[in-house]
Motif scaffolding. Structure first.
Motif: not given
Length: 222
Positions: A31-41
């Protein structure tokens, strides 16, 4: 017959190898994820062990590195595992308050007996800039709060004006006039114990006018 026995033995050996292979597997999706800075995963994988002893966890490789390093729990990183069945265990990782240093590749890595190693598919995490939508949403939220406060204040003022207009207040009662002590004290009647008069007409001419008639106990006139 000898050939048949050899074939059967070879098939059984292949089945054993297949079972062993299935029992020492890490199941994960590439998989490939795009997470905004300050977010969580959140990421997870499944280790199929069939009761065989194993050790393992999540490993990470940043953009500038060429090797994977084992992840350890911290304030921002929570690692956990729990049994799905008797033969499988799920490994999970939760990363919060993500920054640019968290960008890279993540995967599950396990070690078995006899120096066997298994790894799951890689999940690539890309850290993007902070979401503009969230900032716009917070701005619109503040504007709605201010608008609601203004409308509420206007409603209170209108209600107060209506109450004062429809139900005028009672006019104040004027204070009682203060009278002097002399006005409040009633004059006492004059007491005359004896009166001597030579002439009734003369007496009337010389007697001063009195508002209150005196009380006469005896009178002698000539």
């Amino acid at each position: 017959k000898t050939i048949d026995r050899c074939c059967l033995g070879f098939v059984a050996f292949l089945n054993i190898l297949k079972v062993c292979e299935l029992c020492r597997t890490v199941r994960a999706t590439r998989d490939s994820r795009f997470v905004p800075e300050g977010g969580s995963i959140d990421m997870s994988c499944e280790v199929v062990h069939c009761g065989i002893l194993w050790t393992g966890g999540w490993v990470f490789q940043d953009i500038q590195s060429t090797s994977f390093t084992l992840l350890f729990p911290s304030i921002r990183i929570q690692l956990s595992n729990y049994s799905l069945t008797v033969n499988s265990t799920r490994l999970t990782v939760h990363i919060q308050n993500i920054n640019q240093s968290d960008a890279g590749a993540y995967k599950c890595h396990t070690s078995w007996s006899e120096n066997l190693i298994s790894s799951g598919h890689v999940t690539y995490v890309n850290v993007t800039a902070a979401s503009v939508e969230s900032s716009e949403r917070s701005l619109s939220h503040r504007l709605l709060v201010c608008l609601g406060a203004v409308m509420g204040f206007s409603l209170v003022l209108g209600l107060f004006w209506c109450l004062t207009k429809c139900h005028p207040s009672t006019p104040p009662v004027p204070p009682h006039p203060r009278t002097s002590f002399a006005a409040r004290v009633k004059p006492k009647k004059e007491v005359v114990y004896a009166e001597v008069a030579l002439n009734e007409t003369r007496l009337q001419n010389h007697r001063p006018k009195q508002v209150i008639q005196p009380t006469i106990y005896s009178s002698l006139r000539f």
